[in-house]
Design a protein around this motif. Sequence first.
Motif, PDB file in Angstrom:
ATOM      1  N   ALA A  19       0.832  -1.208   0.000  1.00  0.00           N
ATOM      2  CA  ALA A  19       0.000   0.000   0.000  1.00  0.00           C
ATOM      3  C   ALA A  19       0.868   1.260   0.000  1.00  0.00           C
ATOM      4  CB  ALA A  19      -0.934  -0.015   1.208  1.00  0.00           C
ATOM      5  N   PHE A  20       1.905   1.290   0.843  1.00  0.00           N
ATOM      6  CA  PHE A  20       2.799   2.455   0.891  1.00  0.00           C
ATOM      7  C   PHE A  20       3.397   2.745  -0.483  1.00  0.00           C
ATOM      8  CE2 PHE A  20       4.407   2.221   5.592  1.00  0.00           C
ATOM      9  CZ  PHE A  20       3.207   2.715   6.034  1.00  0.00           C
ATOM     10  N   TYR A  21       3.952   1.709  -1.091  1.00  0.00           N
ATOM     11  CA  TYR A  21       4.639   1.927  -2.358  1.00  0.00           C
ATOM     12  C   TYR A  21       3.681   2.237  -3.500  1.00  0.00           C
ATOM     13  CZ  TYR A  21       9.205   0.979  -0.390  1.00  0.00           C
ATOM     14  OH  TYR A  21      10.362   1.062   0.340  1.00  0.00           O
TER      15      TYR A  21
ATOM     16  N   ASN B 185       2.482   6.395   7.828  1.00  0.00           N
ATOM     17  CA  ASN B 185       3.879   5.960   7.712  1.00  0.00           C
ATOM     18  C   ASN B 185       4.518   5.706   9.066  1.00  0.00           C
ATOM     19  OD1 ASN B 185       3.640   6.145   4.989  1.00  0.00           O
ATOM     20  ND2 ASN B 185       4.820   8.004   4.777  1.00  0.00           N
ATOM     21  N   GLY B 186       4.473   6.680   9.944  1.00  0.00           N
ATOM     22  CA  GLY B 186       5.102   6.519  11.251  1.00  0.00           C
ATOM     23  C   GLY B 186       4.432   5.461  12.099  1.00  0.00           C
ATOM     24  N   PHE B 187       3.098   5.481  12.113  1.00  0.00           N
ATOM     25  CA  PHE B 187       2.372   4.521  12.948  1.00  0.00           C
ATOM     26  C   PHE B 187       2.596   3.080  12.482  1.00  0.00           C
ATOM     27  CE2 PHE B 187       0.165   8.378  14.133  1.00  0.00           C
ATOM     28  CZ  PHE B 187      -0.008   8.197  15.499  1.00  0.00           C
TER      29      PHE B 187
ATOM     30  N   ALA C 149       7.284  -3.483  -2.221  1.00  0.00           N
ATOM     31  CA  ALA C 149       7.545  -2.554  -3.328  1.00  0.00           C
ATOM     32  C   ALA C 149       7.332  -3.238  -4.671  1.00  0.00           C
ATOM     33  CB  ALA C 149       8.968  -2.008  -3.230  1.00  0.00           C
ATOM     34  N   ASN C 150       7.793  -4.466  -4.795  1.00  0.00           N
ATOM     35  CA  ASN C 150       7.606  -5.203  -6.045  1.00  0.00           C
ATOM     36  C   ASN C 150       6.140  -5.518  -6.312  1.00  0.00           C
ATOM     37  OD1 ASN C 150      10.307  -5.368  -6.981  1.00  0.00           O
ATOM     38  ND2 ASN C 150      10.716  -6.870  -5.391  1.00  0.00           N
ATOM     39  N   LEU C 151       5.420  -5.912  -5.278  1.00  0.00           N
ATOM     40  CA  LEU C 151       3.991  -6.179  -5.436  1.00  0.00           C
ATOM     41  C   LEU C 151       3.233  -4.900  -5.796  1.00  0.00           C
ATOM     42  CD1 LEU C 151       3.377  -8.711  -2.528  1.00  0.00           C
ATOM     43  CD2 LEU C 151       3.461  -9.190  -4.990  1.00  0.00           C
TER      44      LEU C 151
END
Length: 179
Positions: free
Chosen positions: A5-7, A96-98, A131-133
């Motif tokens: 999700a982040f990436y 991000n931090g949590f 990241a790849n996913l």
Amino acid sequence: MTYSAFYCVFYGLPQWLEETRGLGPVGAGLVVLPIAAVGAVSTLLATRLQRRRGPRAALVVGTAALCVGGLLLTVPDADSPIPLLLVIAAMLGLPNGFNNMGNQSAMYAATPAERMGAASGLYRTSQYVGANLAAALLALVLGVHADDAGLHRMGLAVAILAGFLLVASLFGLLRRRRA
């Protein structure tokens, strides 16, 4: 799933900002800058929260914020004002931090001291796998050109991933409280 999700956000939002919103690399970078700024502040808040309530509490807050952030990505279009995009970026910085602190602390709590090095390496590997996913998921939801519909699909994908994570975090939190 957290890093997928982040990436998606880290790769997909700047692509949309450049391709559809028409911003250059510097403009896109400035619009996503609140992600990093709020992420730094949320790390401090997450540290305090998890000291009082444990890593699961930080994960609940982080995944809930990620779910909201994903849903907010379904709002903008090519004509959206920059202040709206900055608010959405700021909201996307909160998880991000949590999530980072919660995931790291949960790993440290579950890992025997003699295996900490291996666990840390696997944790970092999970970030690369995420990241790849995310790159594969973005190919599916954005397609060849990152248009408004692709951004909205990406936001829904992020919200769905975060929803699964939120359910898992809430389950872990409730299970821990019962024990």
